[in-house]
Design a protein around this motif. Structure first.
Motif, PDB file in Angstrom:
ATOM      1  N   ASP A   1     -29.979  51.114 -33.055  1.00  0.00           N
ATOM      2  CA  ASP A   1     -28.746  50.972 -33.832  1.00  0.00           C
ATOM      3  C   ASP A   1     -27.737  50.027 -33.171  1.00  0.00           C
ATOM      4  OD1 ASP A   1     -28.777  52.934 -31.772  1.00  0.00           O
ATOM      5  OD2 ASP A   1     -26.883  53.770 -32.491  1.00  0.00           O
ATOM      6  N   TRP A   2     -27.940  49.659 -31.900  1.00  0.00           N
ATOM      7  CA  TRP A   2     -26.968  48.771 -31.245  1.00  0.00           C
ATOM      8  C   TRP A   2     -27.118  47.353 -31.783  1.00  0.00           C
ATOM      9  CZ3 TRP A   2     -26.629  49.901 -25.242  1.00  0.00           C
ATOM     10  CH2 TRP A   2     -26.134  51.206 -25.062  1.00  0.00           C
ATOM     11  N   SER A   3     -26.004  46.668 -31.973  1.00  0.00           N
ATOM     12  CA  SER A   3     -26.126  45.277 -32.441  1.00  0.00           C
ATOM     13  C   SER A   3     -26.168  44.348 -31.220  1.00  0.00           C
ATOM     14  CB  SER A   3     -24.996  44.918 -33.404  1.00  0.00           C
ATOM     15  OG  SER A   3     -23.805  44.754 -32.686  1.00  0.00           O
ATOM     16  N   ILE A   4     -27.094  43.394 -31.298  1.00  0.00           N
ATOM     17  CA  ILE A   4     -27.316  42.486 -30.171  1.00  0.00           C
ATOM     18  C   ILE A   4     -27.089  41.055 -30.655  1.00  0.00           C
ATOM     19  CG2 ILE A   4     -29.063  41.565 -28.574  1.00  0.00           C
ATOM     20  CD1 ILE A   4     -30.422  44.283 -28.582  1.00  0.00           C
ATOM     21  N   GLU A   5     -26.284  40.303 -29.915  1.00  0.00           N
ATOM     22  CA  GLU A   5     -26.120  38.871 -30.212  1.00  0.00           C
ATOM     23  C   GLU A   5     -26.489  38.082 -28.965  1.00  0.00           C
ATOM     24  OE1 GLU A   5     -23.216  37.135 -32.701  1.00  0.00           O
ATOM     25  OE2 GLU A   5     -22.273  39.072 -33.111  1.00  0.00           O
ATOM     26  N   VAL A   6     -27.282  37.029 -29.156  1.00  0.00           N
ATOM     27  CA  VAL A   6     -27.741  36.210 -28.036  1.00  0.00           C
ATOM     28  C   VAL A   6     -27.235  34.788 -28.257  1.00  0.00           C
ATOM     29  CG1 VAL A   6     -29.763  35.373 -26.789  1.00  0.00           C
ATOM     30  CG2 VAL A   6     -29.834  37.632 -27.873  1.00  0.00           C
ATOM     31  N   PHE A   7     -26.616  34.232 -27.237  1.00  0.00           N
ATOM     32  CA  PHE A   7     -26.145  32.847 -27.324  1.00  0.00           C
ATOM     33  C   PHE A   7     -26.948  31.996 -26.354  1.00  0.00           C
ATOM     34  CE2 PHE A   7     -22.725  35.561 -28.697  1.00  0.00           C
ATOM     35  CZ  PHE A   7     -22.379  34.957 -29.902  1.00  0.00           C
ATOM     36  N   GLU A   8     -27.618  30.985 -26.877  1.00  0.00           N
ATOM     37  CA  GLU A   8     -28.489  30.115 -26.071  1.00  0.00           C
ATOM     38  C   GLU A   8     -28.000  28.680 -26.267  1.00  0.00           C
ATOM     39  OE1 GLU A   8     -31.247  29.955 -23.854  1.00  0.00           O
ATOM     40  OE2 GLU A   8     -30.655  27.855 -24.127  1.00  0.00           O
ATOM     41  N   SER A   9     -27.684  28.006 -25.163  1.00  0.00           N
ATOM     42  CA  SER A   9     -27.087  26.675 -25.334  1.00  0.00           C
ATOM     43  C   SER A   9     -28.092  25.635 -25.828  1.00  0.00           C
ATOM     44  CB  SER A   9     -26.433  26.205 -24.029  1.00  0.00           C
ATOM     45  OG  SER A   9     -27.338  26.284 -22.977  1.00  0.00           O
ATOM     46  N   ARG A  10     -29.376  25.813 -25.510  1.00  0.00           N
ATOM     47  CA  ARG A  10     -30.362  24.832 -25.965  1.00  0.00           C
ATOM     48  C   ARG A  10     -30.781  25.146 -27.413  1.00  0.00           C
ATOM     49  NH1 ARG A  10     -33.171  22.755 -21.657  1.00  0.00           N
ATOM     50  NH2 ARG A  10     -33.932  21.225 -23.154  1.00  0.00           N
ATOM     51  N   THR A  11     -31.539  24.221 -28.018  1.00  0.00           N
ATOM     52  CA  THR A  11     -31.904  24.425 -29.424  1.00  0.00           C
ATOM     53  C   THR A  11     -33.162  25.281 -29.585  1.00  0.00           C
ATOM     54  OG1 THR A  11     -32.950  22.286 -29.303  1.00  0.00           O
ATOM     55  CG2 THR A  11     -30.778  22.358 -30.331  1.00  0.00           C
ATOM     56  N   ALA A  12     -33.721  25.749 -28.465  1.00  0.00           N
ATOM     57  CA  ALA A  12     -34.856  26.684 -28.511  1.00  0.00           C
ATOM     58  C   ALA A  12     -34.726  27.617 -27.308  1.00  0.00           C
ATOM     59  CB  ALA A  12     -36.179  25.921 -28.435  1.00  0.00           C
ATOM     60  N   VAL A  13     -35.414  28.762 -27.388  1.00  0.00           N
ATOM     61  CA  VAL A  13     -35.401  29.659 -26.221  1.00  0.00           C
ATOM     62  C   VAL A  13     -36.474  29.199 -25.232  1.00  0.00           C
ATOM     63  CG1 VAL A  13     -34.542  31.624 -27.541  1.00  0.00           C
ATOM     64  CG2 VAL A  13     -37.022  31.344 -27.254  1.00  0.00           C
ATOM     65  N   ALA A  14     -36.357  29.660 -23.998  1.00  0.00           N
ATOM     66  CA  ALA A  14     -37.375  29.415 -22.954  1.00  0.00           C
ATOM     67  C   ALA A  14     -37.652  27.930 -22.707  1.00  0.00           C
ATOM     68  CB  ALA A  14     -38.673  30.154 -23.296  1.00  0.00           C
ATOM     69  N   THR A  15     -36.593  27.166 -22.571  1.00  0.00           N
ATOM     70  CA  THR A  15     -36.801  25.760 -22.198  1.00  0.00           C
ATOM     71  C   THR A  15     -36.430  25.519 -20.740  1.00  0.00           C
ATOM     72  OG1 THR A  15     -34.582  25.105 -22.853  1.00  0.00           O
ATOM     73  CG2 THR A  15     -36.298  24.910 -24.535  1.00  0.00           C
ATOM     74  N   GLU A  16     -35.786  26.498 -20.113  1.00  0.00           N
ATOM     75  CA  GLU A  16     -35.414  26.318 -18.690  1.00  0.00           C
ATOM     76  C   GLU A  16     -36.490  26.965 -17.811  1.00  0.00           C
ATOM     77  OE1 GLU A  16     -33.084  24.756 -16.861  1.00  0.00           O
ATOM     78  OE2 GLU A  16     -32.119  23.717 -18.516  1.00  0.00           O
ATOM     79  N   SER A  17     -36.124  27.727 -16.784  1.00  0.00           N
ATOM     80  CA  SER A  17     -37.106  28.225 -15.807  1.00  0.00           C
ATOM     81  C   SER A  17     -38.284  28.956 -16.431  1.00  0.00           C
ATOM     82  CB  SER A  17     -36.424  29.167 -14.815  1.00  0.00           C
ATOM     83  OG  SER A  17     -35.566  28.433 -14.001  1.00  0.00           O
ATOM     84  N   THR A  18     -38.047  29.623 -17.563  1.00  0.00           N
ATOM     85  CA  THR A  18     -39.097  30.445 -18.149  1.00  0.00           C
ATOM     86  C   THR A  18     -40.154  29.637 -18.900  1.00  0.00           C
ATOM     87  OG1 THR A  18     -37.524  32.270 -18.260  1.00  0.00           O
ATOM     88  CG2 THR A  18     -39.410  32.472 -19.670  1.00  0.00           C
TER      89      THR A  18
END
Ligand code: FAD
Length: 483
Positions: free
Chosen positions: A15-32
């Motif tokens: 029930d918790w609302s989650i918001e994710v802010f990612e500066s790049r235009t896709a996820v997992a483009t940095e170390s991951t």
């Protein structure tokens, strides 16, 4: 880290609302991203830095067991998520890849043999084998032995249960799940700063990098899973717990080959011994990688320098992170870490042929034409205040929590993505102690059975967990197929 934390939260508080802010235009483009790290499922099967020789020559398996236990939590949770359909076909993100250690010279062979004698009796390391027979090592990994001088003394250990992990693929699949469960993922949105309100909640200041629009989002809990960007955001939050922390960026580089003839001859992750004085993350390794179903071999890491804290960061990251509270510890580290500075200077000045010669210590037949240099991720090594030494450099990760558990963040790199489940469960335990001790721990223990109890102390439980996760993740089946 954020994908893991969000998915863990969804298991216990849908029930918790989650918001994710990612500066790049896709996820997992940095170390991951798969090509920005080595993809080793760190379980201390092959990494000597988790079992160093003490000054008196003694060896303790404690740290190696601890790291292995942490990785088992990841294996168990990923298995649960595969069974629940949250993660897809395991071959898209984890592949069986024996973990080997390879050393040369009498003293190193003696050390490796003693390490093996201790670890082989530990249940989580029970499948480890040792050999100083060139024919046996050639069977395990022919490239290590081919055209090596007959006078050379060398030895290796091998653990069949090792893995290669595409952490980028895990991240994409977890975010797909989170979005399907109602989480909002804002790509191209950079978090600029964090400010606590009088009521204890957090204002998150966000900039839309495409439209240059700004917004402020209010949250009861904030996780700063920004990798190299975490230090500056935690500094902006002004929590006292970040005082005295600084970061020093080191770029990772790898030689890579896709030549099918070479790739077909090497099916292992082979870790060596770091040069005297070199930091643990400089340990050379010759690695099978499986990304998007395609095999390659990486060798490295070599180090580079850029003041950026993220691969797509800014040269201002390092100077902009200096504060009155961390300049002392940072200077102290700068004035005392001569071995690291010497290592870095050597790496920066190394010619292509010097780099190839390092590879030839592991693969004597390596030809320059087969290998290209790729730039991997930025590691921001943690520097922190130390009551005795003034300032120290830390090679592990550090979870920072503050403001009555309403904010947490992660600094540092190693052992990294492999232990994301352990690290993020730790964040939840610290920030939500009551919920964690109550209902949550029942759900987490059902999903991660060895949580809180460990496996190594119970040989039968260790064997059963390794067999069960291997079965669900298809590891033993695919190992047999590829043999
Ligand atoms: C060369 C190298 C080799 C490695 N090898 C291994 C290995 O073999 N095994 C292993 O387990 N680990 C390894 N690691 C460590 C592992 O890659 C990291 O620990 C892990 O990927 C970190 O995940 P993260 O989510 O914290 O950071 P990241 O993957 O870097 O993600 C942080 C995200 O935050 C975003 N971001 C940053 N600042 C902001 C902001 N202000 N606003 C919005 N978004 C922001 C970034 O764009 C990025 O997408 C290696 C690391 C490196 C560099």
């Amino acid at each position: 880290m954020s994908a893991t934390l969000g998915t863990l939260i969804k298991q216990v508080q849908p029930d918790w609302s989650i918001e994710v802010f990612e500066s790049r235009t896709a996820v997992a483009t940095e170390s991951t991203n798969a090509w920005n790290n080595a993809g080793t499922g760190h379980a201390a099967l092959c990494e000597l830095n988790y079992m160093p020789e003490a000054a008196d020559g003694s060896l303790s398996p404690a740290k190696a067991i601890d790291i292995n236990e942490q990785f088992q939590l990841s294996r168990q949770w990923w298995s649960t998520l595969v069974q629940k359909g949250i993660l897809g076909d395991p071959s898209t993100f984890i592949n069986p890849t024996p973990h080997m250690t390879f050393v040369r010279g009498e003293a190193n062979v003696d050390y490796l043999r003693r390490r093996f004698e201790i670890l082989k009796d530990e249940p989580l390391f029970a499948d480890m084998e040792f050999s100083d027979d060139p024919a046996q090592i050639a069977e395990w990994a022919p490239l290590l032995v081919d055209r090596r001088s007959k006078d050379e003394v060398f030895a290796a250990t091998r653990s069949e249960s090792g893995t290669d992990v595409d952490f980028g693929a895990v991240t994409h699949q977890l975010f797909d799940y989170l979005v399907s469960q109602g989480a909002k993922l804002h790509l191209g949105h950079q978090v600029r700063k964090l400010k606590r309100r009088a009521d204890g909640t957090w204002d998150v200041f966000v900039r839309n990098l495409a439209g240059y629009g700004k917004q402020v989002v209010n949250a009861k809990f904030v996780f700063v899973g920004a990798g190299g960007g975490a230090l500056s955001l935690l500094q902006s939050s002004k929590i006292p717990e970040i005082s005295g922390f600084g970061g020093f960026p080191i770029s990772g580089k790898f030689l890579k080959t896709d030549n099918p003839e070479i790739v077909a001859q090497h099916k292992a992750k082979v870790y060596g011994k770091a040069a005297v004085g070199a930091p643990p993350m400089s340990v050379p390794h010759l690695d099978t990688r499986v990304v998007d179903g395609k095999e390659s071999i990486l060798f490295g890491p070599y180090a580079g320098f850029s003041p950026n804290f993220l691969k797509k960061g800014s040269w201002w990251d390092l100077p902009g992170s200096i504060r009155a509270h961390n300049i002392g510890p940072m200077l102290k580290v700068g004035l005392t870490q001569w071995s690291l500075e010497k290592y870095l200077a050597g790496e920066l000045m190394a010619s292509r042929e010097t780099q190839m010669n390092t590879l030839r210590e592991y693969m004597p037949t390596a030809r320059t034409a087969d290998w290209e240099m790729i730039t991997a991720g930025q590691r921001v090594q943690v520097m922190k205040k130390d009551p005795e030494k003034g300032g120290i450099l830390q090679f592990g990760t550090e979870v920072i929590t503050g403001a009555e558990g309403s904010i947490a963040g992660l600094l540092g790199a190693s052992p990294g993505a492999s232990t994301a489940v352990y690290a993020m469960l730790g964040v939840l335990e610290k920030c939500f102690p009551e919920q964690y001790a109550g209902e949550w721990s029942k759900t987490f223990t059902a999903q991660v059975p060895s949580l809180g109890t460990g496996l190594n102390g119970d040989p039968e439980a260790a064997r059963a967990s390794l067999a069960a996760t291997s079965e669900v993740l298809g590891l033993s089946r695919r190992a047999v197929e590829s043999a």
